[in-house]
Motif scaffolding. Structure first.
Motif, PDB file in Angstrom:
ATOM      1  N   GLN A  17     -55.585  39.895  23.695  1.00  0.00           N
ATOM      2  CA  GLN A  17     -54.858  41.133  23.987  1.00  0.00           C
ATOM      3  C   GLN A  17     -55.545  41.951  25.073  1.00  0.00           C
ATOM      4  OE1 GLN A  17     -54.590  42.819  20.067  1.00  0.00           O
ATOM      5  NE2 GLN A  17     -52.666  41.790  19.629  1.00  0.00           N
ATOM      6  N   ARG A  18     -56.857  41.902  25.117  1.00  0.00           N
ATOM      7  CA  ARG A  18     -57.606  42.682  26.096  1.00  0.00           C
ATOM      8  C   ARG A  18     -57.639  42.018  27.476  1.00  0.00           C
ATOM      9  NH1 ARG A  18     -62.555  43.325  23.576  1.00  0.00           N
ATOM     10  NH2 ARG A  18     -63.359  41.511  24.644  1.00  0.00           N
ATOM     11  N   GLU A  19     -57.686  40.704  27.531  1.00  0.00           N
ATOM     12  CA  GLU A  19     -57.947  40.009  28.792  1.00  0.00           C
ATOM     13  C   GLU A  19     -56.788  39.193  29.362  1.00  0.00           C
ATOM     14  OE1 GLU A  19     -60.651  40.546  30.421  1.00  0.00           O
ATOM     15  OE2 GLU A  19     -61.899  41.459  28.888  1.00  0.00           O
ATOM     16  N   ALA A  20     -55.792  38.858  28.552  1.00  0.00           N
ATOM     17  CA  ALA A  20     -54.760  37.915  28.973  1.00  0.00           C
ATOM     18  C   ALA A  20     -53.979  38.375  30.197  1.00  0.00           C
ATOM     19  CB  ALA A  20     -53.804  37.617  27.831  1.00  0.00           C
ATOM     20  N   ARG A  21     -53.620  39.616  30.261  1.00  0.00           N
ATOM     21  CA  ARG A  21     -52.807  40.086  31.387  1.00  0.00           C
ATOM     22  C   ARG A  21     -53.556  39.893  32.710  1.00  0.00           C
ATOM     23  NH1 ARG A  21     -50.229  46.093  32.157  1.00  0.00           N
ATOM     24  NH2 ARG A  21     -49.093  45.598  34.045  1.00  0.00           N
ATOM     25  N   TRP A  22     -54.814  40.293  32.721  1.00  0.00           N
ATOM     26  CA  TRP A  22     -55.623  40.154  33.928  1.00  0.00           C
ATOM     27  C   TRP A  22     -55.836  38.674  34.275  1.00  0.00           C
ATOM     28  CZ3 TRP A  22     -60.525  38.115  34.920  1.00  0.00           C
ATOM     29  CH2 TRP A  22     -61.040  38.426  36.170  1.00  0.00           C
ATOM     30  N   LEU A  23     -56.146  37.865  33.266  1.00  0.00           N
ATOM     31  CA  LEU A  23     -56.396  36.451  33.510  1.00  0.00           C
ATOM     32  C   LEU A  23     -55.132  35.710  33.933  1.00  0.00           C
ATOM     33  CD1 LEU A  23     -58.865  35.709  30.605  1.00  0.00           C
ATOM     34  CD2 LEU A  23     -59.380  35.824  33.053  1.00  0.00           C
ATOM     35  N   LEU A  24     -53.990  36.111  33.409  1.00  0.00           N
ATOM     36  CA  LEU A  24     -52.732  35.504  33.846  1.00  0.00           C
ATOM     37  C   LEU A  24     -52.517  35.784  35.329  1.00  0.00           C
ATOM     38  CD1 LEU A  24     -50.180  33.922  33.187  1.00  0.00           C
ATOM     39  CD2 LEU A  24     -49.103  36.092  32.549  1.00  0.00           C
ATOM     40  N   GLY A  25     -52.827  36.979  35.763  1.00  0.00           N
ATOM     41  CA  GLY A  25     -52.712  37.306  37.185  1.00  0.00           C
ATOM     42  C   GLY A  25     -53.611  36.448  38.041  1.00  0.00           C
ATOM     43  N   VAL A  26     -54.823  36.205  37.592  1.00  0.00           N
ATOM     44  CA  VAL A  26     -55.751  35.339  38.324  1.00  0.00           C
ATOM     45  C   VAL A  26     -55.189  33.924  38.389  1.00  0.00           C
ATOM     46  CG1 VAL A  26     -58.047  34.286  38.292  1.00  0.00           C
ATOM     47  CG2 VAL A  26     -57.780  36.722  37.767  1.00  0.00           C
ATOM     48  N   ALA A  27     -54.752  33.406  37.256  1.00  0.00           N
ATOM     49  CA  ALA A  27     -54.197  32.050  37.217  1.00  0.00           C
ATOM     50  C   ALA A  27     -52.960  31.937  38.100  1.00  0.00           C
ATOM     51  CB  ALA A  27     -53.870  31.654  35.782  1.00  0.00           C
ATOM     52  N   LEU A  28     -52.136  32.957  38.094  1.00  0.00           N
ATOM     53  CA  LEU A  28     -50.911  32.939  38.907  1.00  0.00           C
ATOM     54  C   LEU A  28     -51.237  32.902  40.396  1.00  0.00           C
ATOM     55  CD1 LEU A  28     -47.863  32.940  38.812  1.00  0.00           C
ATOM     56  CD2 LEU A  28     -47.914  35.416  38.609  1.00  0.00           C
ATOM     57  N   ARG A  29     -52.255  33.635  40.793  1.00  0.00           N
ATOM     58  CA  ARG A  29     -52.661  33.592  42.202  1.00  0.00           C
ATOM     59  C   ARG A  29     -53.183  32.214  42.596  1.00  0.00           C
ATOM     60  NH1 ARG A  29     -54.408  38.758  40.970  1.00  0.00           N
ATOM     61  NH2 ARG A  29     -56.588  38.156  40.763  1.00  0.00           N
ATOM     62  N   ILE A  30     -53.767  31.509  41.655  1.00  0.00           N
ATOM     63  CA  ILE A  30     -54.329  30.189  41.957  1.00  0.00           C
ATOM     64  C   ILE A  30     -53.250  29.106  41.959  1.00  0.00           C
ATOM     65  CG2 ILE A  30     -55.894  28.377  41.118  1.00  0.00           C
ATOM     66  CD1 ILE A  30     -57.672  30.722  40.053  1.00  0.00           C
ATOM     67  N   VAL A  31     -52.428  29.060  40.921  1.00  0.00           N
ATOM     68  CA  VAL A  31     -51.463  27.960  40.792  1.00  0.00           C
ATOM     69  C   VAL A  31     -50.088  28.278  41.371  1.00  0.00           C
ATOM     70  CG1 VAL A  31     -52.656  26.987  38.801  1.00  0.00           C
ATOM     71  CG2 VAL A  31     -50.752  28.558  38.438  1.00  0.00           C
ATOM     72  N   ARG A  32     -49.808  29.556  41.593  1.00  0.00           N
ATOM     73  CA  ARG A  32     -48.569  30.022  42.228  1.00  0.00           C
ATOM     74  C   ARG A  32     -47.286  29.592  41.509  1.00  0.00           C
ATOM     75  NH1 ARG A  32     -49.898  32.384  47.037  1.00  0.00           N
ATOM     76  NH2 ARG A  32     -51.921  31.785  47.866  1.00  0.00           N
ATOM     77  N   ASP A  33     -47.378  29.477  40.202  1.00  0.00           N
ATOM     78  CA  ASP A  33     -46.219  29.139  39.380  1.00  0.00           C
ATOM     79  C   ASP A  33     -46.439  29.784  38.010  1.00  0.00           C
ATOM     80  OD1 ASP A  33     -43.783  27.286  38.760  1.00  0.00           O
ATOM     81  OD2 ASP A  33     -45.231  26.870  37.165  1.00  0.00           O
ATOM     82  N   HIS A  34     -45.511  30.628  37.589  1.00  0.00           N
ATOM     83  CA  HIS A  34     -45.711  31.409  36.370  1.00  0.00           C
ATOM     84  C   HIS A  34     -45.860  30.522  35.132  1.00  0.00           C
ATOM     85  CE1 HIS A  34     -45.064  34.456  33.252  1.00  0.00           C
ATOM     86  NE2 HIS A  34     -45.577  35.276  34.151  1.00  0.00           N
ATOM     87  N   GLU A  35     -45.017  29.527  34.988  1.00  0.00           N
ATOM     88  CA  GLU A  35     -45.096  28.654  33.817  1.00  0.00           C
ATOM     89  C   GLU A  35     -46.425  27.893  33.790  1.00  0.00           C
ATOM     90  OE1 GLU A  35     -42.651  24.906  31.949  1.00  0.00           O
ATOM     91  OE2 GLU A  35     -41.529  26.422  33.066  1.00  0.00           O
ATOM     92  N   HIS A  36     -46.824  27.387  34.934  1.00  0.00           N
ATOM     93  CA  HIS A  36     -48.104  26.673  35.023  1.00  0.00           C
ATOM     94  C   HIS A  36     -49.264  27.629  34.734  1.00  0.00           C
ATOM     95  CE1 HIS A  36     -50.789  23.733  37.485  1.00  0.00           C
ATOM     96  NE2 HIS A  36     -51.075  23.700  36.214  1.00  0.00           N
ATOM     97  N   ALA A  37     -49.186  28.849  35.233  1.00  0.00           N
ATOM     98  CA  ALA A  37     -50.235  29.839  34.984  1.00  0.00           C
ATOM     99  C   ALA A  37     -50.353  30.149  33.492  1.00  0.00           C
ATOM    100  CB  ALA A  37     -49.953  31.116  35.770  1.00  0.00           C
TER     101      ALA A  37
END
Length: 64
Positions: A17-37
């Motif tokens: 709950q504390r970190e997921a939103r931020w980490l999802l943003g990082v993953a999204l910038r790397i993989v450039r696909d929301h489902e994959h992130a």
């Protein structure tokens, strides 16, 4: 992390709950696909849970 290491599921939930939103943003910038992130994020939190018993606070922060 110490609570995760003890197998206390509430701790993983709180960490998510504390970190997921931020980490999802990082993953999204790397993989450039929301489902994959989202898959990357799930895999990362599974690794956190599985490897939590190896966490040693004297060696540094778990945030990295």
């Amino acid at each position: 992390m110490l609570a995760c290491a003890r197998g206390e599921r509430f701790a993983l939930r709180a960490l998510y709950q504390r970190e997921a939103r931020w980490l999802l943003g990082v993953a999204l910038r790397i993989v450039r696909d929301h489902e994959h992130a989202e898959d990357v994020l799930q895999d990362a939190f599974m690794q956190v849970w599985q490897r939590a018993p190896t966490f040693r606070p004297e060696l540094g922060s778990a945030r990295g």
